[in-house]
Design an enzyme around this catalytic site. Structure first.
Site: not given
Length: 180
Positions: A57, A96, A123
Site C-alpha cells: 500500500s 500510511h 483509510d
C-alpha cells in the site's frame, strides 16, 4: 570397575556443566536482546521502534518487506509524514501517510487522516466502526528511516511457520551440540 565408574561420572559432570553453561549463555542472549529493545523504546519514544512493511500500500516509497525505524516525539504530526498506527480491534500496525490534520480548537489535540500512497481512497474504511480520524494514542511512531527487503525474513517466517520451526530447531540443536 572403579576406573570406568569415575570416567562415567566425570563425563556426566562435564555434560551437565556444558548444558548449564549453554543455558546461561542462551538466557544472556535473550536478556540482552530484550534490554536492547527496551532501550530503543525509551530512546525513540515508540512502543515499537522497528516495524516491517507487510503490504504494497505504500509503494513505490516503501515496498513489502522493508523495515522502518520509528520515532515518536512531542512535535505535532503534520500532513505528508509517514506514520505507523494501530486500530482498535486489529493487532497488526499499518504504515500510511498523513493526508489531513485537524486541530481541535477547544483542546488543541490533533486528529489525523491517513492514506496508503498506492491506495485510491483514504483509510476511513480501515478505522474502527464510526471512527473518522486517528488520535495521537493510535500513532505508534513516525518513519525516520528504512532498510529495504530485510523484513522479508519476518514475512516468510510468519507466512510459512514450518520454516520458523525448522530454524528454531536448528539453532537449538546448534546450541546443544556446540562444545564451547
Amino acid at each position: 570397575m572403579g576406573w570406568n565408574g569415575e570416567s562415567v561420572d566425570s563425563i556426566r559432570s562435564i555434560q551437565i556443566s556444558q548444558l548449564l553453561n549453554q543455558a546461561v549463555s542462551l538466557g544472556m542472549i535473550v536478556t540482552s536482546a530484550l534490554i536492547i529493545w527496551k532501550a530503543l523504546m525509551c530512546i525513540t519514544g515508540s512502543e515499537s521502534p522497528v516495524v516491517v512493511v507487510l503490504s504494497g500500500s505504500m509503494e513505490p516509497g516503501f515496498k513489502r518487506g522493508d523495515i522502518l525505524f520509528l520515532h515518536m516525539s512531542k512535535d505535532p504530526i503534520r500532513a505528508g509524514e509517514i506514520v505507523v498506527f494501530n486500530i482498535d480491534g486489529r493487532e497488526i500496525p499499518i504504515v500510511h501517510r498523513v493526508i489531513k490534520v485537524h486541530e481541535r480548537q477547544d483542546t488543541g489535540e490533533v486528529d489525523v487522516l491517513t492514506k496508503g500512497d498506492n491506495n485510491y481512497g483514504d483509510d476511513r474504511l480501515l478505522y474502527a466502526e464510526g471512527q473518522l480520524w486517528l488520535q495521537r494514542q493510535h500513532i505508534m511512531g513516525r518513519a525516520v528511516g528504512f532498510l529495504p527487503y530485510v523484513g522479508w525474513v519476518t514475512i516468510i517466517m510468519t507466512e510459512k511457520p514450518i520454516i520458523k520451526y525448522i530454524l528454531i530447531g536448528a539453532l537449538g540443536l546448534l546450541v546443544i551440540t556446540s562444545k564451547d
